[in-house]
Scaffold this motif. Structure first.
Motif, mmCIF file in Angstrom:
data_model
loop_
_atom_site.group_PDB
_atom_site.id
_atom_site.type_symbol
_atom_site.label_atom_id
_atom_site.label_comp_id
_atom_site.label_asym_id
_atom_site.label_seq_id
_atom_site.Cartn_x
_atom_site.Cartn_y
_atom_site.Cartn_z
ATOM 1 N N GLU A 213 0.813 -1.216 0.000
ATOM 2 C CA GLU A 213 0.000 0.000 0.000
ATOM 3 C C GLU A 213 0.850 1.271 0.000
ATOM 4 O O GLU A 213 0.452 2.298 -0.551
ATOM 5 C CB GLU A 213 -0.972 0.017 1.188
ATOM 6 C CG GLU A 213 -0.333 0.153 2.556
ATOM 7 C CD GLU A 213 0.015 -1.185 3.182
ATOM 8 O OE1 GLU A 213 0.150 -1.241 4.419
ATOM 9 O OE2 GLU A 213 0.158 -2.183 2.439
ATOM 10 N N ASP A 214 2.056 1.206 0.582
ATOM 11 C CA ASP A 214 2.942 2.370 0.568
ATOM 12 C C ASP A 214 3.407 2.684 -0.853
ATOM 13 O O ASP A 214 3.476 3.844 -1.263
ATOM 14 C CB ASP A 214 4.154 2.127 1.465
ATOM 15 C CG ASP A 214 3.803 2.171 2.942
ATOM 16 O OD1 ASP A 214 2.600 2.229 3.270
ATOM 17 O OD2 ASP A 214 4.734 2.152 3.773
ATOM 18 N N ALA A 217 0.489 4.194 -2.755
ATOM 19 C CA ALA A 217 0.286 5.588 -2.372
ATOM 20 C C ALA A 217 1.317 6.491 -3.039
ATOM 21 O O ALA A 217 0.994 7.588 -3.516
ATOM 22 C CB ALA A 217 0.366 5.727 -0.853
ATOM 23 N N GLN A 220 0.534 6.886 -6.719
ATOM 24 C CA GLN A 220 -0.591 7.800 -6.919
ATOM 25 C C GLN A 220 -0.134 9.257 -6.803
ATOM 26 O O GLN A 220 -0.574 10.122 -7.575
ATOM 27 C CB GLN A 220 -1.682 7.506 -5.887
ATOM 28 C CG GLN A 220 -2.927 8.364 -6.062
ATOM 29 C CD GLN A 220 -4.104 7.811 -5.270
ATOM 30 O OE1 GLN A 220 -4.892 7.023 -5.772
ATOM 31 N NE2 GLN A 220 -4.202 8.220 -4.020
ATOM 32 N N ARG A 221 0.788 9.498 -5.885
ATOM 33 C CA ARG A 221 1.305 10.865 -5.704
ATOM 34 C C ARG A 221 2.115 11.320 -6.921
ATOM 35 O O ARG A 221 2.062 12.494 -7.305
ATOM 36 C CB ARG A 221 2.176 10.922 -4.447
ATOM 37 C CG ARG A 221 1.393 10.789 -3.141
ATOM 38 C CD ARG A 221 0.941 12.136 -2.628
ATOM 39 N NE ARG A 221 2.076 13.008 -2.369
ATOM 40 C CZ ARG A 221 2.772 13.003 -1.224
ATOM 41 N NH1 ARG A 221 2.412 12.175 -0.235
ATOM 42 N NH2 ARG A 221 3.773 13.827 -1.046
ATOM 43 N N ASP A 244 -8.981 1.055 -0.983
ATOM 44 C CA ASP A 244 -8.402 2.274 -0.429
ATOM 45 C C ASP A 244 -7.841 3.202 -1.503
ATOM 46 O O ASP A 244 -7.784 4.424 -1.314
ATOM 47 C CB ASP A 244 -7.287 1.930 0.560
ATOM 48 C CG ASP A 244 -7.807 1.272 1.839
ATOM 49 O OD1 ASP A 244 -9.025 1.374 2.098
ATOM 50 O OD2 ASP A 244 -7.004 0.656 2.559
ATOM 51 N N TYR A 245 -7.411 2.624 -2.624
ATOM 52 C CA TYR A 245 -6.791 3.416 -3.691
ATOM 53 C C TYR A 245 -7.465 3.109 -5.034
ATOM 54 O O TYR A 245 -6.826 2.592 -5.959
ATOM 55 C CB TYR A 245 -5.292 3.127 -3.766
ATOM 56 C CG TYR A 245 -4.539 3.464 -2.501
ATOM 57 C CD1 TYR A 245 -4.065 4.751 -2.275
ATOM 58 C CD2 TYR A 245 -4.321 2.495 -1.516
ATOM 59 C CE1 TYR A 245 -3.383 5.073 -1.109
ATOM 60 C CE2 TYR A 245 -3.648 2.806 -0.345
ATOM 61 C CZ TYR A 245 -3.178 4.094 -0.149
ATOM 62 O OH TYR A 245 -2.509 4.405 1.016
ATOM 63 N N ALA A 248 -5.689 4.802 -8.095
ATOM 64 C CA ALA A 248 -4.233 4.707 -8.239
ATOM 65 C C ALA A 248 -3.878 4.091 -9.588
ATOM 66 O O ALA A 248 -4.554 3.171 -10.062
ATOM 67 C CB ALA A 248 -3.646 3.870 -7.109
ATOM 68 N N ILE A 321 6.070 7.740 3.060
ATOM 69 C CA ILE A 321 5.584 7.936 1.692
ATOM 70 C C ILE A 321 6.279 9.151 1.075
ATOM 71 O O ILE A 321 6.656 9.135 -0.111
ATOM 72 C CB ILE A 321 4.056 8.143 1.673
ATOM 73 C CG1 ILE A 321 3.344 7.010 2.419
ATOM 74 C CG2 ILE A 321 3.552 8.247 0.236
ATOM 75 C CD1 ILE A 321 3.577 5.645 1.856
#
Length: 365
Positions: A213-214, A217, A220-221, A244-245, A248, A321
């Motif tokens: 998940e990291d 994330a 996605q950033r 959650d994403y 993404a 992150i």
């Protein structure tokens, strides 16, 4: 306790019996990096004239390598259990069946190489006549297993091999371990790519301790596509990440054989390694380097000893992150040829074969 070396044909040739992990068939992906470790070591030692046979759960496949297939129930993985967990053996355990077979045929071999991270092989060590080289592929996970390993480390000095110093330090008996590395790659199997696409990669078992998940994330950033490759070990965990994403830019490619994996990996700008636990080594890191792909990893466990910060990738603060995103932005600074060179020298299959061969020779006396 150890018997004299008995080799008939070639003076330096060893007959080696490899005992596989009991958590899954070889080739299934359930064994994680141990599968690549066994395959690469077996092929390297065979190329040097040693005779290799592998004992593994039924259904195992590693190309043309000889495998003695053993039926039985698979063992629970240590990383899914608590430190205080009790020893658990399922009905008709494949682990016990594998080691019963090994004890029956042990005199056909000069040395046994154990890759199972479980209590039983260490407990059984005094009941074998042949020397056993125990390859410990994880840091401290379960207290009962730690105790079993410690007793062997004390009673049979030099027989416990670990991947990295960081891993050894998770054990109270770390100073008694031999640091032998985690694996080595054959660079000829991996194609170098000098001009990557605007994409990232993440490889490994999809389970909570890997903290996928990291990476999602961070992708996605940055807006970069994240190619995810590996066995989905925890389905609920994977489904939660997708919830959650939902937006993404991720692409799940599945669990791929080496050729397909490196074809997808080589074109990526970088590999993300985000372990929540102390990773013992990190085979995926050296596979990436072989393709010329720099690695962005948390400064935790084995990856911190593999990656040359600023040269073959970047090491960032664990669980950050922000740190991942900042390092991803700096990936163009890395000379991908330096990554490939590291795989061809420090982390090559040949270099690792030298270490393991020397260790085995010491143990057979």
């Amino acid at each position: 306790m150890f018997v004299a070396l008995n080799i008939s044909a070639t003076p330096n040739r060893l007959k080696i019996l490899i005992l596989s992990t009991p958590v899954g068939a070889l080739g299934s992906g359930l064994g994680g990096g141990v599968e690549l470790t066994i395959a690469n070591l077996a092929r390297e030692l065979q190329s040097r004239g040693h005779i290799i046979e592998i004992v593994a759960p039924a259904g195992s496949q590693l190309g043309d390598l000889a495998i003695i297939q053993i039926p039985g129930s698979l063992q629970l993985t240590a990383q899914t259990q608590e430190l205080s967990a009790s020893i658990v053996m399922p009905s008709d355990p494949v682990l016990a069946n594998m080691w019963a077979t090994a004890r029956t045929i042990q005199h056909d071999y000069d040395i046994i190489f154990n890759t199972a991270f479980d209590w039983l092989p260490f407990y059984l060590t005094p009941f074998f006549d042949r020397p056993i080289a125990h390859f410990v592929s994880m840091g401290s996970q379960i207290a009962a297993i730690d105790l079993a390993i410690e007793r062997v480390a004390i009673d049979y000095p030099g027989t416990i091999g670990v991947c990295t110093r960081t891993q050894a330090e998770t054990f109270k008996f770390g100073d008694a371990c031999c640091i032998v590395g985690g694996s080595g790659v054959d660079p000829s199997v991996y194609e170098y790519c000098a001009a990557p696409e605007a994409a990232l990669a993440w490889l490994g078992r999809i389970s909570p301790e890997k903290a996928l998940e990291d990476a999602v994330a961070a992708a996605q950033r940055t807006g970069l596509n994240l190619k995810i490759m590996g066995k989905i070990q925890d389905v609920a965990y994977w489904e939660q990440i997708n919830r959650d994403y939902p937006d993404a830019p991720i692409e799940y490619l599945g669990f791929l054989p080496t050729y397909e994996l490196q074809q997808a990996l080589r074109t990526c700008r970088g590999l993300l390694m985000t372990p929540r636990w102390v990773e013992a080594f990190g085979n995926v890191a050296i596979e990436a380097l072989a393709c010329g792909v720099p690695v962005v990893a948390y400064r935790r466990g084995g990856p911190a000893e593999i990656i040359a910060d600023g040269k073959t990738g970047f090491l960032v603060e664990p669980d950050s992150i922000e740190g991942l995103v900042a390092a991803i932005d700096r990936l163009p600074e890395i000379d991908r040829a330096d990554c490939r060179h590291a795989a061809e020298t420090i982390f090559s299959q040949s270099a690792w074969g030298n270490v393991m061969e020397s260790w085995f020779y010491r143990l057979v006396g």
